[in-house]
Structures are given as structure tokens and as C-alpha cells.
Write an enzyme that holds these catalytic residues in place. Structure first.
Site, mmCIF file in Angstrom:
data_model
loop_
_atom_site.group_PDB
_atom_site.id
_atom_site.type_symbol
_atom_site.label_atom_id
_atom_site.label_comp_id
_atom_site.label_asym_id
_atom_site.label_seq_id
_atom_site.Cartn_x
_atom_site.Cartn_y
_atom_site.Cartn_z
ATOM 1 C CE LYS A 130 76.217 59.453 52.769
ATOM 2 N NZ LYS A 130 74.947 60.103 53.529
ATOM 3 C CB SER A 136 74.895 63.478 51.531
ATOM 4 O OG SER A 136 74.448 62.671 52.481
ATOM 5 C CB SER A 159 71.434 62.710 53.960
ATOM 6 O OG SER A 159 71.948 64.030 53.913
#
Length: 499
Positions: A80, A155, A179
Site C-alpha cells: 500500500k 482505504s 481500511s
């Protein structure tokens, strides 16, 4: 028959193929890089550098040739873009950091690289991890591989989409209010948010420091256990990292997966396990299709020997206002460093220094980030700090106490990850409150600092994946993973792939 990523069902399968020399790390990396290129329409990746990836893969092959391989050596992974990485740009999905290159690796990246994992690239995300749909990225929204007209969740949406679509066998994510769990649920994969402090935050671009926690995203609980072995542990560079005395001891989560419970049998491996069902999680607001999938999964757990117990988490409905006071307050403080002076976007035209600050931040941050900075600054301002921020912290403590009372009656808590399946792209962008409500079932776990995970358990409206949420007590990741693993041994939801 040559090894192919098309047939991959687990990281163990990849590790075994590498160990048997059925495929080299370089060959595997090339195959996944080709898949990433073919899957560009999903917009799951924001940075890919084949030269860097292949150099790491060759180093992994050399390490194996020297007899120094670990179970993760040569296994590809995507990170990420909230974890800083030397060699790749680290943007946090923001224009503010669109050209930022870190001089060091985040501890999570460093530890997985030390185990020999090969970085495929950086995945898309909501800007500064603020969002539930991955529509807030400076680099554009990510599409859900199960239905490209829908969101993948956020996210960590890029990581979830990459794993679900087979562009990467595993990825890192972060979870501040859901998330990891919510995109795992929406995209039909497995993800775990460890106990706060289990995984180092050093090199993780901060959103809300008392909530942010990194974790793995993959197809199965077994995969997540293998990755957590490499990620978890005390880090002296992170002041919030758990010391050995406080539970920061690295466990072998994979070994614990198959450890039999007292009184367990082959047909009932979870005999004696008490599963708590919060009544607040199964009422108004939960869609019928999601509840149907959850009830079927809970019935499967009963077949595996577990007992269902009713519990209550009475302050669940307060988790949204509490979270949206505390998280923006911490964000407004953390993001104050991005002023166009030391690093980050700087406006091309400005008058004096104050004008440069204003224009740089106005241009560098997106609408959702600006919204949360303003809310956070407001609740921390004179006259409102006591009325909002301190009150929210008190209720946060009560929410944590509610969980402790529930755990006197059960071993694991289960319920929905989200009230619905993934919604259409653009469906909720005009109404931030509706977007926030999607996190109702994940926020309280984050506020309490507890470990939680999402496990695929069926499909709902539009044939979209549904995730079952498992919540454990502090440092109970091993039991969570074991409980999820038993379910996945008896079902095949985690093996389903988008067409």
C-alpha cells in the site's frame, strides 16, 4: 506442467513451488508484472518498476541457491502506498506527495524484504488513508474486480483489488477505522488488522496515530498468518510498538493455526469455542442479503463445534461520532507538517510565506482530506477541546470496556464487516455522512485497539462478496487466525475468484 500464477490458491503453494524449483522468483515476478500490465484498467497500482522488482527477484533466487531461503523468499507482494519505500515514490495517494521519494524503507517493508519477499509495486489508496471506497485518490478511483462499476472498498482498495484480481498474491494494508477489513470484505479476500502496536508504524505515513495499524491482505487466513510472522514484533523506532513485556513477542502464527483445541475432534475442530454475536450488529441498517450470508456462515461455525452466545456492545452507535472527532483531530495535527517548505507540493505562484502555505495546502490536498483537517482543527480549538475531543476520548474508553465485558462471555466476536456489499462508483461521493456510516461495524474495534479480520463468507446483491468480521481480545491474533482457518478448511468462499 509448469507452475502458473493462474493456479495459485495460497502463498504456501508459491513457497513450495519455489522450494521445489518448479519456478524461479524471477520467472514468477515476470508473470505477475505481466498480469499487472494486463490489469491496468482496475487502477490498482500507482507505481511499478520492473527493474527494481526483477533485481529483488534475482537476489531472492541467489539467496535460495545459497541455502538461506525463508518460507517467504521469492514470494511477490504489493505494498500500500502509505508505506514509504526506497526506490519507489511514496505518495499516500495525494498530490501533496506525488513526487516524494523516501530515503528509507518502512519497517514493515524492511522486514518483509529481509525475509526475501519481492516487491511488485505500490498500490492505490484513498488520499492519506481517508476514505471507504478508494475514490479519494489523486490517481483516480480503483475498480472492484468482481464488478468494475463498483468500489473495492477503502482505504486499502488498491491492495484488495490487486489480490482479488490475481495481480499480486498478497499485499500490505493499513487499518485506521476499517481500511483493511472493509476492502477485504468488498473484494472477497482475507485481511487482518492486528492489535494496535503489534505491527510497527515506523515509515507508515500517518493519518491518526492512535488508530493506524498495518496488516496483511491475502486469500486466506493461512496466508495472513505467514505474512504476520514477517511483519509483527517490537520496533524500537516506533514509540507505539508493543514491547515484549506488553505483548510484542513475535509468535509463530502459522504453527498455531493447526494447534488442536482442548476437546476438539476431526469433525468439530472448534469444540468449546464461544462466539459472541452483538445484538447491535444484527439490527436496523444491516441489509438482508448480507445478514443471510452471515447467518449461513455462523451455522457452519456451529457445525464445526462452536457455540453462539448473545452479547451486547451498547455504545456501538457512538463509534461514528467518536471516531470522526478523534481521527480528524489527529489528522489535522499530523498533516500540519505538509506546508510546501520541507517537502511536499509547493505552489508555483505565491506572494509572501503565508500565501505560499495556503496555496500549497489548497492545491496539494483533496476535498475529503481538507474536510477532515477542518473538522479536526475545529474540535481541537479553544472552547471546543473539552466539549468534543475530551468527551470523545472518554466514550472511547467506555467502548473498550464494553468489549472487555463481552469477552467474559465469549472467546471471539463475530458480525458483519459492512452493512451492505460494495456500492457503485460515485454513488456516495456527494454525501460524506452516508460514506461514514459504512464503517459502523469496524470503527469500534479500531477505537478499542483490538484485532479484527474479514473472512469471505458468501455473496450478496449483484453477486458481490460478503465478509464475516471476527474480533478478538488484545493479542488474540492466533485464535482469530485459527478460527478463520477452520472455517476456510470447511468452505471454499476464499477460493472463489472474479471472472
Amino acid at each position: 506442467m509448469p507452475f502458473s500464477a493462474d493456479s495459485v490458491t495460497s502463498l504456501r503453494q508459491i513457497a513450495d513451488a519455489l522450494a521445489a524449483r518448479s519456478v524461479s522468483a524471477e520467472e514468477l515476478a515476470r508473470e505477475y508484472l505481466a498480469r499487472i500490465e494486463a490489469g491496468r484498467a482496475l487502477n490498482a497500482f500507482v507505481a511499478v518498476d520492473p527493474e527494481l522488482t526483477l533485481a529483488q527477484a534475482r537476489a531472492a533466487d541467489e539467496r535460495r541457491a545459497q541455502g538461506q531461503a525463508t518460507p517467504l523468499t521469492g514470494v511477490p507482494i504489493a505494498h500500500k502506498d502509505v508505506f514509504v519505500t526506497r526506490g519507489w515514490k511514496s505518495t499516500a495517494g495525494s498530490k501533496m506527495l506525488a513526487n516524494y521519494e523516501s530515503p528509507f524503507d518502512a519497517t514493515v517493508v524492511e522486514r518483509l524484504a529481509a525475509a526475501g519477499m519481492v516487491t511488485l509495486g505500490k498500490t492505490n489508496m484513498d488520499e492519506f488513508a481517508m476514505g471507504s471506497s478508494n475514490e479519494n485518490s489523486f490517481f483516480g478511483p480503483v475498480s472492484n474486480p468482481w464488478d468494475t462499476s463498483r468500489v473495492p472498498g477503502g482505504s486499502s482498495g488498491g491492495s484488495a483489488a490487486a489480490v482479488a484480481a490475481g495481480l499480486a498474491p498478497a499485499a500490505t494494508g493499513t487499518d485506521t477505522g476499517g481500511s483493511i477489513r472493509q476492502p477485504a470484505s468488498f473484494s472477497g479476500i482475507t485481511g487482518i488488522k492486528p492489535t494496535y502496536g503489534r505491527v510497527s508504524r515506523y515509515g507508515m505515513i500517518a493519518f491518526a496515530s492512535s488508530l493506524d495499524q498495518g496488516g496483511p491482505m491475502a486469500h486466506s487466513a493461512e496466508d495472513c498468518a505467514l505474512l504476520l510472522n514477517g511483519m509483527a514484533g517490537f520496533d524500537p523506532k516506533d514509540s507505539t510498538s508493543l514491547t515484549p513485556e506488553l505483548g510484542g513477542v513475535t509468535e509463530d502464527f502459522t504453527r498455531l493455526l493447526g494447534q488442536p483445541r482442548a476437546g476438539a475432534t476431526a469433525s468439530q475442530p472448534l469444540a468449546g469455542l464461544r462466539i459472541g454475536l452483538p445484538r447491535e450488529y444484527f439490527g436496523k441498517g444491516l441489509s438482508a442479503d448480507v445478514e443471510q450470508a452471515l447467518r449461513a456462515a455462523l451455522a457452519e461455525y456451529e457445525k464445526l463445534g462452536a457455540t453462539l452466545v448473545d452479547v451486547t456492545l451498547p455504545k456501538t452507535e457512538l463509534s461514528i461520532p467518536v471516531y470522526y472527532i478523534i481521527a480528524p483531530a489527529e489528522a489535522s495535527s499530523n498533516l500540519s507538517r505538509f506546508d510546501g517548505v520541507r517537502y511536499g507540493h509547493r505552489a508555483a505562484q505565491y506572494g509572501d510565506l503565508l500565501d505560499m502555505y495556503k496555496k500549497s495546502r489548497a492545491e496539494g490536498f483533496g476535498p475529503e482530506v481538507k474536510r477532515r483537517i477542518m473538522v479536526g482543527t475545529y474540535v481541537l480549538s479553544h472552547g471546543y477541546y473539552d466539549a468534543y475531543y475530551l468527551q470523545a476520548q472518554k466514550i472511547r474508553r467506555i467502548i473498550a470496556d464494553d468489549f472487555q465485558r463481552a469477552f467474559t462471555q465469549c472467546d471471539v466476536i463475530m458480525g458483519p464487516v459492512a452493512p451492505t456489499v460494495a456500492w457503485k462508483l460515485g454513488e456516495k461521493t456527494a454525501d460524506p455522512v452516508q460514506m461514514y456510516l459504512a464503517d459502523i461495524f469496524t470503527l469500534s474495534t479500531s477505537l478499542a485497539g483490538l484485532p479484527g479480520m474479514s473472512v469471505p463468507c458468501g455473496f450478496g446483491e449483484g453477486n458481490m462478496p460478503v465478509g464475516l468480521q471476527l474480533i478478538g481480545n488484545y493479542f488474540d491474533e492466533a485464535q482469530l487466525l485459527q478460527t478463520a482457518h477452520a472455517f476456510q478448511q470447511a468452505t471454499d468462499w476464499h477460493l472463489r475468484r472474479p471472472a
